[in-house]
Design a protein around this motif. Structure first.
Motif, PDB file in Angstrom:
ATOM      1  N   LEU A  38       2.845   4.565   4.247  1.00  0.00           N
ATOM      2  CA  LEU A  38       2.930   3.241   3.615  1.00  0.00           C
ATOM      3  C   LEU A  38       3.931   3.328   2.471  1.00  0.00           C
ATOM      4  O   LEU A  38       3.639   3.864   1.406  1.00  0.00           O
ATOM      5  CB  LEU A  38       1.553   2.794   3.131  1.00  0.00           C
ATOM      6  CG  LEU A  38       0.475   2.745   4.237  1.00  0.00           C
ATOM      7  CD1 LEU A  38      -0.835   2.236   3.679  1.00  0.00           C
ATOM      8  CD2 LEU A  38       0.932   1.903   5.418  1.00  0.00           C
ATOM      9  N   TYR A  56       6.286  -5.412  -2.949  1.00  0.00           N
ATOM     10  CA  TYR A  56       6.161  -6.280  -1.775  1.00  0.00           C
ATOM     11  C   TYR A  56       5.888  -7.731  -2.169  1.00  0.00           C
ATOM     12  O   TYR A  56       4.961  -7.993  -2.944  1.00  0.00           O
ATOM     13  CB  TYR A  56       5.019  -5.786  -0.882  1.00  0.00           C
ATOM     14  CG  TYR A  56       5.277  -4.443  -0.250  1.00  0.00           C
ATOM     15  CD1 TYR A  56       5.992  -4.340   0.933  1.00  0.00           C
ATOM     16  CD2 TYR A  56       4.811  -3.272  -0.843  1.00  0.00           C
ATOM     17  CE1 TYR A  56       6.235  -3.111   1.517  1.00  0.00           C
ATOM     18  CE2 TYR A  56       5.046  -2.034  -0.274  1.00  0.00           C
ATOM     19  CZ  TYR A  56       5.760  -1.957   0.910  1.00  0.00           C
ATOM     20  OH  TYR A  56       6.020  -0.748   1.478  1.00  0.00           O
ATOM     21  N   MET A  72       3.819  -3.180   4.954  1.00  0.00           N
ATOM     22  CA  MET A  72       4.202  -1.874   4.420  1.00  0.00           C
ATOM     23  C   MET A  72       4.802  -0.980   5.497  1.00  0.00           C
ATOM     24  O   MET A  72       5.757  -0.234   5.253  1.00  0.00           O
ATOM     25  CB  MET A  72       2.993  -1.215   3.764  1.00  0.00           C
ATOM     26  CG  MET A  72       2.424  -2.004   2.593  1.00  0.00           C
ATOM     27  SD  MET A  72       0.992  -1.228   1.810  1.00  0.00           S
ATOM     28  CE  MET A  72       1.811   0.056   0.864  1.00  0.00           C
ATOM     29  N   THR A 121       8.488   0.888   5.825  1.00  0.00           N
ATOM     30  CA  THR A 121       8.675   2.296   6.188  1.00  0.00           C
ATOM     31  C   THR A 121       9.675   2.424   7.324  1.00  0.00           C
ATOM     32  O   THR A 121      10.599   3.246   7.276  1.00  0.00           O
ATOM     33  CB  THR A 121       7.331   2.924   6.607  1.00  0.00           C
ATOM     34  OG1 THR A 121       6.400   2.798   5.538  1.00  0.00           O
ATOM     35  CG2 THR A 121       7.510   4.399   6.947  1.00  0.00           C
ATOM     36  N   ASN A 139       2.632   9.159  -0.575  1.00  0.00           N
ATOM     37  CA  ASN A 139       3.777   8.385  -0.081  1.00  0.00           C
ATOM     38  C   ASN A 139       5.035   8.791  -0.843  1.00  0.00           C
ATOM     39  O   ASN A 139       5.015   8.895  -2.069  1.00  0.00           O
ATOM     40  CB  ASN A 139       3.534   6.879  -0.195  1.00  0.00           C
ATOM     41  CG  ASN A 139       3.354   6.422  -1.639  1.00  0.00           C
ATOM     42  OD1 ASN A 139       3.089   7.224  -2.521  1.00  0.00           O
ATOM     43  ND2 ASN A 139       3.496   5.144  -1.878  1.00  0.00           N
TER      44      ASN A 139
END
Length: 372
Positions: free
Chosen positions: A203, A208, A224, A228, A326
């Motif tokens: 993610l 966003y 998400m 990616t 992440n």
């Protein structure tokens, strides 16, 4: 016939002509009034129609409609496509509006548009190749977060409960569906036996925008994953050329994300890990121990290093089974383009500065100088 009779006839004829003129005038007057009324009504109706055509079709719509604009499409064909898809009310009005605003340079491509978008938003999207709307709110997911930490951010910003988010991203059926939807980034590697969470590290960290007050958990997760996919696309050629996978890239990058304290350190730390793996040495990176323990500690103890867990890079060689967090763009790029060094060791001092060493003796000296 005498003169009196002729005069009478002429007088009667003149009266009839005057009568006809009056009738004609009345008819003309009535017709003029009717035309004026019709004109006013038509003008009002036209004004109302144009005004409505300049507004979004449905300001409350959240449905995303896929619209394909082929290469070489002109303003007329684009307007017709938008009307056919129900994105705008009238193609001609959109066309004239764009012309009056000197807008004509639109980009071909696939767009996800909604009936809630204004003409200005549509024009901006078609000009830039991006969907342009004013978001209801934004959600920022920083680099270096685990799935559990992301779940807390999601609950705070979107209203999706932390547990509902975690249940969703760990549901086997949902994971299978997501793998079908994102085959370029989600492979069978995320389902390997020792991987703790399938979507850990997948993610992408970013800010966003969301265009509805309460997006569903599906919307949040797919948004998400879209990011990616978009951000990893530039690296697909590198992965193919070097016979590596997305899972490998994100796993490696996640270690750099948790270890690095400065952007310039990432490339050097990557070189240390590459050098160690080449010599089949354990990576010995503390963040993997913390991930194995499932808790945060300010200082990793010696006894912690012995934990028997697939993620512990002190007892296992190579990369852990999957990402531990992440990773952002800087860490990903550091994996792809690391520094070339002879370093095999590094440590961070109390201020977060990393110190690198080629030999174990040099490393011990750094430890004595900066830590002990």
């Amino acid at each position: 016939m005498d003169k009196g009779t002729k005069k009478d006839q002429m007088f009667e004829k003149m009266l009839e002509q005057k009568k006809e003129v009056k009738i004609v005038r009345r008819i003309v007057f009535v017709v003029a009034i009717v035309l004026l009324i019709v004109g006013l009504l038509s003008g009002r109706a036209m004004y109302k129609y144009i005004t409505e055509a300049l507004q979004p079709v449905d300001p409350n719509s959240e449905e995303v409609i896929e619209v394909e604009i082929p290469i070489g499409s002109g303003l007329t064909s684009i307007a017709q496509t938008l009307e056919k898809k129900g994105i705008i009310k009238d193609a001609k009005i959109f066309k004239y509006y764009a012309k009056f605003n000197n807008e004509s340079q639109f980009q071909a491509g696939s767009y996800g548009l909604t009936k809630a978008m204004t003409l200005d938003e549509l024009i901006e999207s078609l000009k830039t190749g991006k969907v342009y709307r004013t978001p209801v709110f934004t959600m920022t997911v920083p680099e270096g977060l685990t799935l559990d930490q992301i779940a807390k951010v999601v609950e705070k910003r979107t209203g999706v409960k932390e547990q509902a988010f975690l249940d969703y991203v760990n549901d086997k059926n949902i994971i299978a569906d997501l793998m079908n939807k994102y085959p370029n980034i989600l492979s069978d590697e995320i389902l390997a036996e020792n991987v703790k969470y399938p979507l850990e590290g997948y993610l992408y960290p970013a800010t966003y925008p969301f265009y509805e007050e309460k997006p569903s958990v599906e919307t949040v997760v797919t948004t998400m994953l879209d990011a990616t996919s978009a951000n990893l696309t530039p690296y697909f050629a590198y992965l193919q050329e070097n016979e590596k996978t997305v899972h490998w890239l994100l796993t490696f990058a996640s270690l750099l994300e948790r270890e690095a304290t400065a952007k310039t350190d990432r490339e050097t730390i990557a070189s240390v890990f590459y050098n160690r793996m080449k010599e089949n040495m354990p990576l010995q990176t503390d963040p993997t121990v913390l991930y194995a323990l499932g808790e945060h500690k300010d200082r990793v103890l010696f006894e912690d290093l012995k934990i028997q867990d697939p993620y512990n890079t002190y007892v296992n060689t190579g990369l852990p089974p999957g990402p531990i967090a992440n990773a952002g763009k800087s860490s990903i790029e550091a994996v792809v383009d690391p520094s070339i060094t002879d370093y095999f060791y590094f440590l961070a001092d109390a201020e977060g500065n990393n110190h690198f060493a080629k030999t174990y003796d040099e490393h011990l000296k750094n430890r004595a100088k900066y830590i002990d």
